[in-house]
Write a protein that holds these residues in place. Sequence first.
Motif, PDB file in Angstrom:
ATOM      1  N   ALA A  17       0.447  -1.156 -10.506  1.00  0.00           N
ATOM      2  CA  ALA A  17       1.490  -1.779  -9.671  1.00  0.00           C
ATOM      3  C   ALA A  17       1.035  -1.879  -8.221  1.00  0.00           C
ATOM      4  CB  ALA A  17       2.796  -0.988  -9.771  1.00  0.00           C
ATOM      5  N   VAL A  18       0.377  -0.853  -7.711  1.00  0.00           N
ATOM      6  CA  VAL A  18      -0.080  -0.911  -6.318  1.00  0.00           C
ATOM      7  C   VAL A  18      -1.212  -1.928  -6.169  1.00  0.00           C
ATOM      8  CG1 VAL A  18      -1.808   0.956  -6.273  1.00  0.00           C
ATOM      9  CG2 VAL A  18      -0.472   0.478  -4.252  1.00  0.00           C
ATOM     10  N   ARG A  19      -2.010  -2.116  -7.192  1.00  0.00           N
ATOM     11  CA  ARG A  19      -3.043  -3.155  -7.132  1.00  0.00           C
ATOM     12  C   ARG A  19      -2.415  -4.547  -7.070  1.00  0.00           C
ATOM     13  NH1 ARG A  19      -5.869   0.230 -11.365  1.00  0.00           N
ATOM     14  NH2 ARG A  19      -7.429   1.392 -10.187  1.00  0.00           N
ATOM     15  N   ARG A  20      -1.392  -4.773  -7.900  1.00  0.00           N
ATOM     16  CA  ARG A  20      -0.724  -6.080  -7.882  1.00  0.00           C
ATOM     17  C   ARG A  20      -0.042  -6.334  -6.542  1.00  0.00           C
ATOM     18  NH1 ARG A  20       0.146  -4.632 -13.349  1.00  0.00           N
ATOM     19  NH2 ARG A  20       2.077  -3.562 -12.837  1.00  0.00           N
ATOM     20  N   ILE A  21       0.669  -5.349  -6.043  1.00  0.00           N
ATOM     21  CA  ILE A  21       1.358  -5.477  -4.757  1.00  0.00           C
ATOM     22  C   ILE A  21       0.347  -5.690  -3.627  1.00  0.00           C
ATOM     23  CG2 ILE A  21       2.638  -4.098  -3.040  1.00  0.00           C
ATOM     24  CD1 ILE A  21       4.477  -5.315  -5.110  1.00  0.00           C
ATOM     25  N   SER A  22      -0.798  -5.039  -3.717  1.00  0.00           N
ATOM     26  CA  SER A  22      -1.823  -5.178  -2.676  1.00  0.00           C
ATOM     27  C   SER A  22      -2.402  -6.587  -2.629  1.00  0.00           C
ATOM     28  CB  SER A  22      -2.931  -4.148  -2.882  1.00  0.00           C
ATOM     29  OG  SER A  22      -2.425  -2.843  -2.683  1.00  0.00           O
ATOM     30  N   ILE A  24      -0.705  -9.299  -3.237  1.00  0.00           N
ATOM     31  CA  ILE A  24       0.321 -10.048  -2.503  1.00  0.00           C
ATOM     32  C   ILE A  24       0.231  -9.726  -1.009  1.00  0.00           C
ATOM     33  CG2 ILE A  24       2.811 -10.394  -2.183  1.00  0.00           C
ATOM     34  CD1 ILE A  24       3.086  -9.648  -5.209  1.00  0.00           C
ATOM     35  N   ALA A  25       0.101  -8.432  -0.687  1.00  0.00           N
ATOM     36  CA  ALA A  25       0.005  -8.005   0.716  1.00  0.00           C
ATOM     37  C   ALA A  25      -1.176  -8.658   1.410  1.00  0.00           C
ATOM     38  CB  ALA A  25      -0.094  -6.484   0.801  1.00  0.00           C
ATOM     39  N   ASN A  26      -2.315  -8.697   0.755  1.00  0.00           N
ATOM     40  CA  ASN A  26      -3.505  -9.293   1.358  1.00  0.00           C
ATOM     41  C   ASN A  26      -3.315 -10.779   1.633  1.00  0.00           C
ATOM     42  OD1 ASN A  26      -5.136  -6.987   1.571  1.00  0.00           O
ATOM     43  ND2 ASN A  26      -5.649  -7.101  -0.582  1.00  0.00           N
ATOM     44  N   LYS A  27      -2.675 -11.493   0.708  1.00  0.00           N
ATOM     45  CA  LYS A  27      -2.401 -12.918   0.922  1.00  0.00           C
ATOM     46  C   LYS A  27      -1.469 -13.120   2.122  1.00  0.00           C
ATOM     47  CE  LYS A  27      -4.851 -14.800  -2.246  1.00  0.00           C
ATOM     48  NZ  LYS A  27      -6.010 -15.630  -1.855  1.00  0.00           N
ATOM     49  N   LEU A  28      -0.470 -12.270   2.244  1.00  0.00           N
ATOM     50  CA  LEU A  28       0.451 -12.375   3.378  1.00  0.00           C
ATOM     51  C   LEU A  28      -0.220 -11.983   4.684  1.00  0.00           C
ATOM     52  CD1 LEU A  28       3.635 -10.917   1.655  1.00  0.00           C
ATOM     53  CD2 LEU A  28       3.198 -13.320   2.220  1.00  0.00           C
ATOM     54  N   GLN A  29      -1.087 -10.973   4.654  1.00  0.00           N
ATOM     55  CA  GLN A  29      -1.839 -10.563   5.844  1.00  0.00           C
ATOM     56  C   GLN A  29      -2.748 -11.692   6.331  1.00  0.00           C
ATOM     57  OE1 GLN A  29      -2.207  -5.749   5.029  1.00  0.00           O
ATOM     58  NE2 GLN A  29      -3.903  -7.034   4.456  1.00  0.00           N
ATOM     59  N   GLU A  30      -3.308 -12.456   5.398  1.00  0.00           N
ATOM     60  CA  GLU A  30      -4.148 -13.595   5.765  1.00  0.00           C
ATOM     61  C   GLU A  30      -3.364 -14.620   6.585  1.00  0.00           C
ATOM     62  OE1 GLU A  30      -5.732 -15.235   2.153  1.00  0.00           O
ATOM     63  OE2 GLU A  30      -7.024 -13.489   1.791  1.00  0.00           O
ATOM     64  N   GLN A  31      -2.054 -14.652   6.410  1.00  0.00           N
ATOM     65  CA  GLN A  31      -1.180 -15.559   7.155  1.00  0.00           C
ATOM     66  C   GLN A  31      -0.673 -14.918   8.446  1.00  0.00           C
ATOM     67  OE1 GLN A  31      -0.774 -18.733   6.009  1.00  0.00           O
ATOM     68  NE2 GLN A  31      -2.227 -18.070   4.462  1.00  0.00           N
ATOM     69  N   ALA A  48      -4.384   2.171  -1.299  1.00  0.00           N
ATOM     70  CA  ALA A  48      -4.190   0.765  -0.927  1.00  0.00           C
ATOM     71  C   ALA A  48      -4.787   0.480   0.447  1.00  0.00           C
ATOM     72  CB  ALA A  48      -2.704   0.412  -0.951  1.00  0.00           C
ATOM     73  N   ASN A  49      -4.612   1.412   1.358  1.00  0.00           N
ATOM     74  CA  ASN A  49      -5.119   1.246   2.709  1.00  0.00           C
ATOM     75  C   ASN A  49      -6.646   1.324   2.756  1.00  0.00           C
ATOM     76  OD1 ASN A  49      -5.768   2.970   5.476  1.00  0.00           O
ATOM     77  ND2 ASN A  49      -4.396   1.232   5.765  1.00  0.00           N
ATOM     78  N   ARG A  50      -7.208   2.302   2.111  1.00  0.00           N
ATOM     79  CA  ARG A  50      -8.662   2.526   2.198  1.00  0.00           C
ATOM     80  C   ARG A  50      -9.486   1.600   1.327  1.00  0.00           C
ATOM     81  NH1 ARG A  50      -9.113   9.097   2.329  1.00  0.00           N
ATOM     82  NH2 ARG A  50      -8.096   9.345   4.346  1.00  0.00           N
ATOM     83  N   TYR A  51      -8.983   1.256   0.147  1.00  0.00           N
ATOM     84  CA  TYR A  51      -9.814   0.550  -0.829  1.00  0.00           C
ATOM     85  C   TYR A  51      -9.337  -0.854  -1.198  1.00  0.00           C
ATOM     86  CZ  TYR A  51     -11.709   5.218  -1.327  1.00  0.00           C
ATOM     87  OH  TYR A  51     -12.279   6.446  -1.074  1.00  0.00           O
ATOM     88  N   LEU A  52      -8.099  -1.187  -0.907  1.00  0.00           N
ATOM     89  CA  LEU A  52      -7.573  -2.482  -1.339  1.00  0.00           C
ATOM     90  C   LEU A  52      -7.297  -3.432  -0.186  1.00  0.00           C
ATOM     91  CD1 LEU A  52      -5.158  -1.260  -4.173  1.00  0.00           C
ATOM     92  CD2 LEU A  52      -7.538  -2.029  -4.369  1.00  0.00           C
TER      93      LEU A  52
END
Length: 108
Positions: A17-22, A24-31, A48-52
């Motif tokens: 679940a944290v991989r899936r959410i990450s 999404i987070a990365n796509k939003l961070q790109e914006q 999530a912070n260190r590796y994803l």
Amino acid sequence: MVIYLYAKTGHNLGLEAVRRISVIANKLQEQNLDVTVATSDYRASTYANRYLGVHKAVGIDILTNLPNIAHRGDIIIFESDEPSEMTKEYMQKFASILYEVGANKDIL
């Protein structure tokens, strides 16, 4: 406005679940959006912070603790079976957008 992404994680649940959410987070961070990943296990938020690639992550134990750090009108995206229908109703009034991953296919 902050976008909060919550994933239910734990010893017996794994990190899927944290991989899936990450993702999404990365796509939003790109914006250049303000994104915070919240997990039910602080170790998963550290992962999530260190590796994803997640810039901001926090462990909050359970989804219902999210309003303790969020502000009314923030966006909440979550993947969890924790909230009851009554909790979802409260969260819909609290957040400007409430999105349950895998359940709200017509919103995004």
